[in-house]
Design an enzyme around this catalytic site. Structure first.
Site, PDB file in Angstrom:
ATOM      1  N   ALA A 230       0.860  -1.184   0.000  1.00 54.08           N
ATOM      2  CA  ALA A 230       0.000   0.000   0.000  1.00 54.08           C
ATOM      3  C   ALA A 230       0.895   1.232   0.000  1.00 54.08           C
ATOM      4  CB  ALA A 230      -0.915  -0.002   1.217  1.00 54.08           C
TER       5      ALA A 230
ATOM      6  N   ILE B 208       2.123   5.235   0.126  1.00 53.97           N
ATOM      7  CA  ILE B 208       1.862   6.517   0.756  1.00 53.97           C
ATOM      8  C   ILE B 208       1.448   7.520  -0.313  1.00 53.97           C
ATOM      9  CG2 ILE B 208       3.501   6.063   2.622  1.00 53.97           C
ATOM     10  CD1 ILE B 208       5.387   8.067   1.228  1.00 53.97           C
TER      11      ILE B 208
ATOM     12  N   VAL C  15       4.667  -1.221   3.127  1.00 52.30           N
ATOM     13  CA  VAL C  15       4.529   0.193   2.787  1.00 52.30           C
ATOM     14  C   VAL C  15       5.307   0.505   1.511  1.00 52.30           C
ATOM     15  CG1 VAL C  15       4.868   2.567   3.556  1.00 52.30           C
ATOM     16  CG2 VAL C  15       4.295   0.783   5.230  1.00 52.30           C
ATOM     17  N   LYS C  16       4.588   1.003   0.500  1.00 49.33           N
ATOM     18  CA  LYS C  16       5.247   1.420  -0.743  1.00 49.33           C
ATOM     19  C   LYS C  16       5.655   2.876  -0.620  1.00 49.33           C
ATOM     20  CE  LYS C  16       3.945   0.282  -4.939  1.00 49.33           C
ATOM     21  NZ  LYS C  16       3.080   0.110  -6.133  1.00 49.33           N
ATOM     22  N   ILE C  17       6.893   3.150  -0.978  1.00 50.86           N
ATOM     23  CA  ILE C  17       7.408   4.512  -0.860  1.00 50.86           C
ATOM     24  C   ILE C  17       8.328   4.787  -2.048  1.00 50.86           C
ATOM     25  CG2 ILE C  17       9.445   3.910   0.528  1.00 50.86           C
ATOM     26  CD1 ILE C  17       8.677   6.386   2.299  1.00 50.86           C
TER      27      ILE C  17
END
Length: 216
Positions: A58, A60, A84-86
């Site tokens: 998912a 940010i 967390v995708k960043i």
């Protein structure tokens, strides 16, 4: 090699899971907007529940560093299997380095160079996502990038997993497997195309026609 679905469509994920070959899902703001979804947290939690043993990325949506850090902490709490995708930026690297030490898993996305992938691995990213299709669109060789990243990770023993992303067609999946990418994240349409071949279809038609001919 593992196959992830690149979608925020719950029905596509359910159909893909029935095939028994999907072990993760990647989402991003564009995919969520495409589905007309306003409650990002809710849909990600639904997806995580469908794949309790899988990895669900998912992304940010903030650009301000402080807000990016806040969102990363929040998304990490949504489900035990959320990643967390960043983006592959200096701000992203700082957050990966800081929160990975606290057990937060990251997928460094929008990766377009070996150097970005190298720094992501050094910072502690669990996954890195080179965008094959977008590089091809820009006149570069996306699969060569995958090959180079895999080679460097192997040389130095990095545990960061390579996700071949921005997959446009089944050949991309074949090439990703040949280069040693551990994962390919694909649209549902491409997943179904991977199982299709005209000789399979014609073979089935021939078998059925022959069988019906002896039943008369």
């Amino acid at each position: 090699m593992r196959i992830f679905l690149d979608t925020a469509n719950i029905e596509e994920i359910k159909k893909g899971l029935k095939l028994g070959v999907v072990s993760g899902v990647t989402t991003n703001p564009t995919l969520v907007a495409k589905e007309g979804i306003s409650d990002y947290k809710s849909v990600v939690q639904q997806i995580c529940a469908l794949l309790p043993e899988g990895d669900v990325s998912a992304e940010i949506t903030a650009e301000d560093p402080a807000e990016m850090l806040k969102q990363a902490r929040e998304i990490a709490k949504w489900a035990p299997n959320v990643v967390v995708k960043i983006p592959a930026t200096a701000e992203g690297l700082e957050i990966i380095s800081k929160l990975s030490k606290e057990g937060v898993r990251f997928n460094m996305t929008l990766c377009f160079s070996v150097n970005q992938a190298l720094l992501g691995a050094l910072a502690g990213a669990a996954f890195v996502s080179p965008f094959v299709g977008r590089l091809d669109d820009a006149g570069h060789d996306g699969m060569m990038l995958i090959n180079d990243i895999v080679s460097i990770y192997k040389e130095y023993g990095f545990e960061t997993q390579v996700i071949a992303a921005s997959i446009r067609h089944p050949l991309h999946c074949t090439q990703a497997a040949q280069t040693g990418a551990g994962i390919a994240t694909v649209p549902y349409k491409v997943l179904m195309q991977m199982m299709q071949h005209p000789l399979t279809d014609s073979g089935i038609a021939r078998f059925m026609a022959d069988w019906k001919s002896v039943q008369k």
